[in-house]
Scaffold this active site. Structure first.
Site, mmCIF file in Angstrom:
data_model
loop_
_atom_site.group_PDB
_atom_site.id
_atom_site.type_symbol
_atom_site.label_atom_id
_atom_site.label_comp_id
_atom_site.label_asym_id
_atom_site.label_seq_id
_atom_site.Cartn_x
_atom_site.Cartn_y
_atom_site.Cartn_z
ATOM 1 N N TYR A 1 27.948 -29.648 -7.604
ATOM 2 C CA TYR A 1 26.923 -28.725 -7.548
ATOM 3 C C TYR A 1 26.737 -27.817 -8.680
ATOM 4 O O TYR A 1 27.603 -27.020 -8.812
ATOM 5 C CB TYR A 1 26.589 -27.960 -6.135
ATOM 6 C CG TYR A 1 26.290 -28.840 -4.952
ATOM 7 C CD1 TYR A 1 26.008 -30.195 -5.122
ATOM 8 C CD2 TYR A 1 26.120 -28.350 -3.794
ATOM 9 C CE1 TYR A 1 25.473 -30.808 -3.901
ATOM 10 C CE2 TYR A 1 25.808 -29.320 -2.738
ATOM 11 C CZ TYR A 1 25.477 -30.348 -2.968
ATOM 12 O OH TYR A 1 25.048 -31.244 -1.767
ATOM 13 N N LEU B 1 13.000 -29.652 4.757
ATOM 14 C CA LEU B 1 11.580 -29.623 4.309
ATOM 15 C C LEU B 1 11.039 -30.354 3.507
ATOM 16 O O LEU B 1 10.010 -30.442 3.170
ATOM 17 C CB LEU B 1 11.144 -28.123 3.706
ATOM 18 C CG LEU B 1 11.697 -26.956 4.759
ATOM 19 C CD1 LEU B 1 11.386 -25.557 3.868
ATOM 20 C CD2 LEU B 1 10.867 -27.029 5.974
ATOM 21 N N GLY C 1 10.157 -29.656 0.016
ATOM 22 C CA GLY C 1 8.916 -28.742 -0.099
ATOM 23 C C GLY C 1 7.654 -29.140 0.491
ATOM 24 O O GLY C 1 6.678 -28.636 0.666
#
Length: 340
Positions: free
Chosen positions: A57, A214, A217
Site C-alpha cells: 500500500y 461502498l 463509491g
C-alpha cells in the site's frame, strides 16, 4: 464502537476496521500524512482499534504511517497487514519477491515488521491466492511465524472458497494455527460471495471483513451513469439501480446512502473496512454506527440487490428436493438452522 471476537479466537476487535490503503500520496491520489493522522484520530476517538494495511500500500508508506500512529500505545491496537504482492506496485518483479511461497512470505513479513516498527503483527493475511504454492507449505510457514511470536493471528483474502476451506481444514487437523478472518469484497452491489465464501467462513470459524463496502463509491450515490469508477470501469446499470434504492431508503431512514450501506453490512455480522481520503468523508461514514435499520428497509435492500445463487444452491433448496430428502416431512426443519 462495540467490540467483538475475531472468528473463533479470543482477539477483541472493533466492529469497524480502519482501511489505510489511502495513507500516503505515493500513488498520486492518497491522503497526506496530516490528513491520514486526522482520519486515524477520528477512528480512535470513535472507539476503533482494528487497523488494516498491506506491504504494497502506497509503496510501504501506509505501513510506516500506521506504525508511527500506533507507536504511543502499540498494545491498544490490532494491526493487520498482508503478504503476497510486491512491496512496490510494479508489474516486473523478481520471481522470488512475489507470491505465497515460504521465501517471499518470510521476506514480506520481515519488511512489514521494519516499516511498522514493531516486533509483531497482530493479524497477517494471505493477500491473494497465487495458484502455485502448495497449501501445506503456506500453512506450515504461517504456523512457524505464529510459534516464533512474529505473528499472532491469521487471515485469508481474495481466494476461492474451496481453497480456503482446504487450508483451514489442513490447519485444524494438523494442529497448526487456523485462519480467524476472511477479507473479501462484499457490499450491496457485490453479493456473489454469499454463494460459498460467507457460508464457508461461518462454518469454519472466520469473521468476514468486507473491503470496498461502498463499491468504489457507487453506493454513496455519486454516480449517475456514464462515468467510470475509480478502478477505471464503467458503472453497471444494475449497480446504479441498487444505489438509487439505497438513496431512497436512506432518506426515509434519516441518514446518508453511505451510512445505510455500511449499516447493512453491520447487520450482516461483518466487520466493514472503512477507508477514505478526506477526514469529513470518513467522519460521515462513521455515522453508520448510529443507524437503526428497520426490518422493512432490510427487506427492501435485500430484494433490490439479491442475486441468483445458482447451482447447486437453487437445486438443493427447491421444494422438490427438500421434500424428498426429508421424506416429505419438511416440517422437521421448523425452527432448525440448516447445516452448512
Amino acid at each position: 464502537m462495540k467490540m467483538q471476537l475475531l472468528g473463533d479466537s479470543g482477539l477483541r476487535v472493533s466492529q469497524l476496521c480502519l482501511g489505510t490503503m489511502t495513507f500516503g500520496e505515493d500513488w498520486g491520489w492518497g491522503a497526506s500524512k496530516e490528513v491520514s493522522r486526522e482520519i486515524f484520530d477520528a477512528y480512535v476517538e470513535a472507539g476503533g482499534n482494528f487497523i488494516d494495511t498491506a506491504s504494497p500500500y502506497t509503496n510501504g508508506t501506509s505501513e510506516k504511517f500506521v506504525g508511527e500512529f500506533v507507536a504511543s500505545d502499540r498494545d491498544a491496537f490490532v494491526v493487520a497487514t498482508k503478504f503476497t504482492l510486491p512491496d512496490q506496485f510494479e508489474v516486473t518483479q523478481p520471481a522470488t519477491k512475489v507470491g505465497n511461497a515460504r521465501k517471499n512470505l518470510r521476506r514480506s513479513v520481515e519488511g512489514s515488521l521494519r516499516r511498522l516498527n514493531t516486533d509483531h503483527i497482530d493479524v497477517l493475511y494471505l493477500h491473494i491466492w497465487d495458484f502455485t504454492t502448495p497449501t501445506d507449505e503456506i500453512m506450515r510457514t504461517l504456523d512457524d511465524l505464529v510459534t516464533s511470536g512474529k505473528v499472532l493471528y491469521l487471515g485469508m483474502s481474495d481466494t476461492p472458497a474451496w481453497i480456503v476451506a482446504r487450508a483451514q481444514t489442513t490447519a485444524q487437523l494438523r494442529g497448526w494455527t487456523p485462519f480467524s478472518v476472511l477479507q473479501i469484497e462484499y457490499s450491496l452491489v457485490e453479493r456473489t460471495v454469499e454463494r460459498d465464501l460467507i457460508p464457508m467462513a461461518n462454518a469454519l470459524g472466520m469473521s468476514v471483513a468486507p473491503w470496498s463496502p461502498l463499491a468504489g463509491g457507487i453506493l454513496s450515490g455519486k454516480y449517475s451513469g456514464g462515468e467510470q469508477t475509480n478502478r477505471g470501469m464503467d458503472v453497471p446499470e444494475r449497480s446504479l439501480q441498487i444505489a438509487k434504492v439505497v438513496g431512497e431508503e436512506a432518506e426515509k431512514t434519516g441518514c446518508t446512502p453511505s451510512q445505510l450501506s455500511l449499516a447493512w453490512l453491520l447487520a450482516k455480522n461483518t466487520i466493514p473496512i472503512l477507508g477514505a481520503r478526506k477526514t469529513d468523508q470518513f467522519k460521515d461514514n462513521l455515522g453508520c454506527l448510529d443507524v437503526q435499520i428497520s426490518a422493512e428497509t432490510m427487506q427492501v435492500l435485500d430484494e433490490a440487490s439479491k442475486i441468483d445463487l445458482g447451482f447447486p444452491h437453487n437445486f438443493l433448496h427447491s421444494d422438490f428436493v427438500q421434500s424428498r430428502v426429508l421424506g416429505g416431512k419438511t416440517e422437521l426443519l421448523d425452527g432448525i438452522s440448516p447445516r452448512t
